[in-house]
Design a protein around this motif. Structure first.
Motif, PDB file in Angstrom:
ATOM      1  N   ASP A 115      71.961  -3.114 -16.903  1.00 43.59           N
ATOM      2  CA  ASP A 115      71.606  -1.970 -17.734  1.00 43.59           C
ATOM      3  C   ASP A 115      70.109  -1.712 -17.572  1.00 43.59           C
ATOM      4  O   ASP A 115      69.293  -2.564 -17.892  1.00 43.59           O
ATOM      5  N   THR A 143      68.665 -10.105 -20.777  1.00 45.29           N
ATOM      6  CA  THR A 143      70.108  -9.929 -20.972  1.00 45.29           C
ATOM      7  C   THR A 143      70.527  -8.531 -20.523  1.00 45.29           C
ATOM      8  O   THR A 143      71.625  -8.355 -19.999  1.00 45.29           O
ATOM      9  N   TRP A 200      65.200   0.538 -20.278  1.00 46.19           N
ATOM     10  CA  TRP A 200      63.740   0.557 -20.283  1.00 46.19           C
ATOM     11  C   TRP A 200      63.194   0.609 -21.707  1.00 46.19           C
ATOM     12  O   TRP A 200      62.018   0.327 -21.931  1.00 46.19           O
ATOM     13  N   GLU A 246      71.847 -12.289 -33.881  1.00 50.06           N
ATOM     14  CA  GLU A 246      72.878 -12.015 -32.885  1.00 50.06           C
ATOM     15  C   GLU A 246      73.450 -13.308 -32.300  1.00 50.06           C
ATOM     16  O   GLU A 246      72.728 -14.100 -31.702  1.00 50.06           O
ATOM     17  N   TYR A 278      74.724  -3.786 -24.606  1.00 51.03           N
ATOM     18  CA  TYR A 278      74.384  -3.158 -25.884  1.00 51.03           C
ATOM     19  C   TYR A 278      74.350  -1.652 -25.790  1.00 51.03           C
ATOM     20  O   TYR A 278      74.941  -0.944 -26.580  1.00 51.03           O
ATOM     21  N   ARG A 279      73.668  -1.135 -24.763  1.00 50.97           N
ATOM     22  CA  ARG A 279      73.396   0.293 -24.732  1.00 50.97           C
ATOM     23  C   ARG A 279      74.622   1.114 -24.380  1.00 50.97           C
ATOM     24  O   ARG A 279      74.787   2.234 -24.849  1.00 50.97           O
ATOM     25  N   SER A 280      75.474   0.554 -23.511  1.00 50.08           N
ATOM     26  CA  SER A 280      76.585   1.356 -23.005  1.00 50.08           C
ATOM     27  C   SER A 280      77.700   1.429 -24.029  1.00 50.08           C
ATOM     28  O   SER A 280      77.698   0.759 -25.038  1.00 50.08           O
ATOM     29  N   ARG A 334      63.870  -1.536 -23.895  1.00 50.68           N
ATOM     30  CA  ARG A 334      63.490  -2.927 -24.158  1.00 50.68           C
ATOM     31  C   ARG A 334      62.218  -3.294 -23.400  1.00 50.68           C
ATOM     32  O   ARG A 334      61.473  -4.173 -23.826  1.00 50.68           O
ATOM     33  N   TYR A 357      74.960 -14.213 -28.291  1.00 49.82           N
ATOM     34  CA  TYR A 357      73.744 -13.409 -28.073  1.00 49.82           C
ATOM     35  C   TYR A 357      73.805 -12.705 -26.725  1.00 49.82           C
ATOM     36  O   TYR A 357      73.453 -11.531 -26.603  1.00 49.82           O
ATOM     37  N   ILE A 358      74.255 -13.428 -25.713  1.00 52.58           N
ATOM     38  CA  ILE A 358      74.341 -12.846 -24.367  1.00 52.58           C
ATOM     39  C   ILE A 358      75.378 -11.722 -24.356  1.00 52.58           C
ATOM     40  O   ILE A 358      75.149 -10.651 -23.792  1.00 52.58           O
ATOM     41  N   THR A 359      76.501 -11.968 -24.971  1.00 56.19           N
ATOM     42  CA  THR A 359      77.558 -10.961 -24.994  1.00 56.19           C
ATOM     43  C   THR A 359      77.074  -9.690 -25.687  1.00 56.19           C
ATOM     44  O   THR A 359      77.260  -8.578 -25.172  1.00 56.19           O
ATOM     45  N   ASN A 401      73.983  -8.640 -26.173  1.00 56.43           N
ATOM     46  CA  ASN A 401      72.833  -7.967 -25.574  1.00 56.43           C
ATOM     47  C   ASN A 401      72.974  -7.642 -24.099  1.00 56.43           C
ATOM     48  O   ASN A 401      72.190  -6.867 -23.553  1.00 56.43           O
ATOM     49  N   GLY A 402      73.986  -8.226 -23.471  1.00 58.82           N
ATOM     50  CA  GLY A 402      74.228  -7.906 -22.070  1.00 58.82           C
ATOM     51  C   GLY A 402      74.983  -6.598 -21.936  1.00 58.82           C
ATOM     52  O   GLY A 402      75.134  -6.071 -20.848  1.00 58.82           O
ATOM     53  N   HIS A 440      75.271 -15.914 -19.535  1.00 60.77           N
ATOM     54  CA  HIS A 440      76.092 -16.958 -20.162  1.00 60.77           C
ATOM     55  C   HIS A 440      75.878 -18.310 -19.476  1.00 60.77           C
ATOM     56  O   HIS A 440      75.967 -19.352 -20.111  1.00 60.77           O
ATOM     57  N   ILE A 471      66.239   2.576 -28.195  1.00 60.94           N
ATOM     58  CA  ILE A 471      64.883   3.035 -27.926  1.00 60.94           C
ATOM     59  C   ILE A 471      64.916   3.978 -26.730  1.00 60.94           C
ATOM     60  O   ILE A 471      65.607   3.707 -25.751  1.00 60.94           O
ATOM     61  N   GLY A 472      64.169   5.087 -26.817  1.00 62.23           N
ATOM     62  CA  GLY A 472      63.978   5.936 -25.636  1.00 62.23           C
ATOM     63  C   GLY A 472      64.887   7.143 -25.547  1.00 62.23           C
ATOM     64  O   GLY A 472      64.677   8.002 -24.693  1.00 62.23           O
ATOM     65  N   GLU A 473      65.877   7.222 -26.396  1.00 60.90           N
ATOM     66  CA  GLU A 473      66.751   8.397 -26.405  1.00 60.90           C
ATOM     67  C   GLU A 473      66.207   9.388 -27.430  1.00 60.90           C
ATOM     68  O   GLU A 473      65.950   9.013 -28.568  1.00 60.90           O
ATOM     69  N   PRO A 474      66.078  10.667 -27.065  1.00 60.65           N
ATOM     70  CA  PRO A 474      65.620  11.648 -28.051  1.00 60.65           C
ATOM     71  C   PRO A 474      66.589  11.698 -29.240  1.00 60.65           C
ATOM     72  O   PRO A 474      67.801  11.593 -29.063  1.00 60.65           O
TER      73      PRO A 474
END
Lengths: 410, 410
Positions: free
Chosen positions: A322, A316, A325, B282, B408-410, A327, B401-403, B405-406, A399, B124-127
């Motif tokens: 995105d 996803t 990494w 989700e 999420y990070r931004s 994930r 779920y797609i919405t 997680n597609g 989707h 995950i992965g951000e200090p």
């Protein structure tokens, strides 16, 4: 049922050449679909040998059971494929349908039922009314032709949005030997084995044993190295037929140096067909190659690559363009294979995003985001533990997948 | 980031009682979220023992590593949880952040850093900029209170759409012993272990060893029996703290008959929290209990149940309210466990849809379709091979779920 054609579909289809010793016809049996072909009858001349790789599902379909029983014979005169009904989990009725279909085909082609191979794809659990094939196969047998190959590729489609074909011509002993292949598959795609159906025909004179060995070898880096949704079908079937009509000496042992040449061409065809299945993955908008290197073994690398390629969260994120990494790290961690977090490096394309267990010093968010907008993505994980490597091919999770599968049966 | 509240959310939340020996405060550190609490500080009185179950991910977070190192000590005086950043895959910086956070908390509470437990959840992965906790934890320590428990449940949320609480009061030796629990988790949920974070506090005087044993036992049928998306987190943490303030004799051995009574109450709390995670999965619109019976062993039954509960095709069919038992057959078949297609029976609720490897004679499409419209579904697979049984809890797979997680990070 009609879904938009995959944005990853090819712009044109190869015009595969006739192969001496094989002819085919398609027909409308009306099993499920209306106004489209849903049955393929393929006829092979005497002397054709067969090899195959079948699903490892514990609930394999009646047609798969039939092929498993008859592959050891190694001889083929006919192939019947129907789309719209998988004839899987159909009990005694399923076995009767298979026997009836083989009987119709054997009569239409004038051979024994043991020389008929069968494959079915579509809904699981609905009885297949094989009576519908009666007149259809007889009539099809009167229209057999050596081309065009796009017709059988179309007749075996289910949720596929485009027909899948691949061909190779390889020079052996100065003679052009041909390999043509078709495949269908879009969902319920995961090793082993992820096709769902594929049929390959060659005019190479090759023994059933050698053909089987080459098929088993090259399926590992093609159909067994792809995943769309981690779901393994009850019907997965890859069959290869060799008519033996090319005017070269028969290939009867793997020690023959020509086995490498022929095997490489076969591998190319299988790989291209497998990639088509990924590119037509249900809802796919991106093709992703997941490379794992530096694992303790190739098998370990494969399991980690598959863990990444199967992860809904990785897929996803890719759909959302995105470069998440984090994930990928999660998916490495859950694979249960040897991994040292603080040695991990991750690249998207040539862009290093993480190394030594943390974000790479030169990480460039803008460049990475730009890369993620592409249609074909390469994701590489370096474990730093050994020499094991593997690649698994997949697509994103969008989707479109939910739309297609949330309302498939009705 | 704000997603609609799960349709499966409870109509109201329990008003959990104060537990002697524990107080807490929440605060806004602004790690990622704005205008909401994102830090929880919990303080335990001297004599509190700790037990825990942590993720088996090979890429566990810095906070998980910290807890793993300090759980053997068995003593707890404080807990710090932050949401918005998982401090996972953050290398040396991650370890430094954890040490700094523990240092701040130990000073604020007047204890040693070894008595501080930590959990982080989010990207995950951000200090993780632990400096932000400095004044925050000091200030929080001046506001510690024994209620209301909904505040810590809220502070630890990420993509959760509602806070998760559960409590039990159990009479032991004529005294009311309390167990309160909170949890967060919505995606990246799969055994083992599927929480992502949960914290349970009791006033029961119990040794760390017995608490650990009971926790390990009852996590199997709660957090380790749920899956949302088959993705295992790097941060999964379940911690239990026992302040020992209830006026009953200490529980120091599993042979003590009170271990059963206390364990049953603990199990109830863990189970309710785990089910909340599934119900807030989700995009979830339906809760599904997948029962497998008649397997060759309980472990085999569990693996088959998980194969069904993890299958994207089964979960999208349920989202579409389609009793697509063909996909259930597929998921049984791909599990790789002993199964005999021709002995399989499948029920949706009390409705028998398949038996002896084919559609049941009395199959009622209308009744089954009506059943599938419910919010809580029971799916039972009978293998007919032995006495093994297991249940796995999951939710459906939807566009939501797609919405989520597609993007999420931004």
């Amino acid at each position: 049922m009609a879904h938009p054609v995959s944005p990853l579909a090819p712009k044109s289809y190869p015009d595969l050449p006739a192969i001496e010793g094989v002819r085919f016809a398609t027909a409308e049996a009306g099993i499920k679909y209306k106004n489209r072909t849903d049955v393929l009858l393929m006829a092979f001349e005497e002397g054709t040998v067969a090899a195959g790789v079948l699903t490892r599902s514990k609930c394999s379909s009646a047609a798969v059971d039939w092929c498993r029983a008859h592959l050891p014979g190694g001889k083929a005169r006919g192939l019947v494929v129907n789309s719209g009904n998988a004839n899987a989990f159909t009990g005694v009725k399923g076995r009767e349908s298979v026997e009836l279909t083989a009987d119709y085909a054997a009569r239409a082609l004038g051979c024994s039922t043991a020389e008929i191979f069968l494959a079915s794809t579509g809904v699981i659990g609905e009885p297949l009314p094989a009576e519908k094939f009666a007149g259809v196969l007889d009539q099809a047998a009167t229209r057999l032709a050596p081309t065009p190959w796009i017709e059988p590729a179309k007749a075996i489609m289910t949720t596929d949005t485009y027909p899948k074909l691949s061909g190779a011509v390889v020079e052996i002993d100065g003679i052009e030997v041909k390999i043509n292949g078709i495949a269908k598959g879009s969902g319920m795609i995961a090793p082993d084995m992820a096709t769902m159906l594929s049929f390959v025909v060659t005019d190479m004179p090759v023994s059933a044993e050698v053909l089987q060995a080459l098929l088993a070898r090259h399926v590992q880096t093609s159909f067994n190295a792809i995943t769309v949704d981690s779901d393994t079908s009850t019907s997965d079937t890859l069959l290869a037929f060799a008519t033996g009509k090319a005017a070269v000496e028969p290939l009867t042992t793997l020690d023959d140096p020509r086995a490498e040449v022929f095997g490489a061409a076969l591998s190319d065809v299988l790989f291209e067909l497998a990639i088509h299945v990924v590119r037509d993955g249900e809802g796919a908008t991106k093709q992703v190659s997941v490379h794992v290197e530096g694992a303790v073994s190739d098998a370990s690398a494969f399991r980690i690559a598959k863990s990444i390629a199967d992860s809904p969260l990785v897929k996803t994120a890719i759909a959302g363009e995105d470069a998440n990494w984090g994930r990928v790290v999660m998916a490495v961690g859950k694979a249960g294979e040897p991994a040292d977090r603080d040695k991990l490096a991750i690249r998207f394309g040539d862009l290093l995003v993480a190394r030594n267990g943390e974000r790479a010093a030169g990480y460039d968010e803008a460049a990475t985001s730009a890369y993620m907008k592409g249609e074909e993505l390469e994701l590489t994980v370096s474990l730093g533990l050994g020499d094991g490597r593997a690649t698994v091919y997949t697509c994103d999770l969008t989707h479109g997948y939910i739309t297609i599968n949330g309302d498939y049966r009705s």
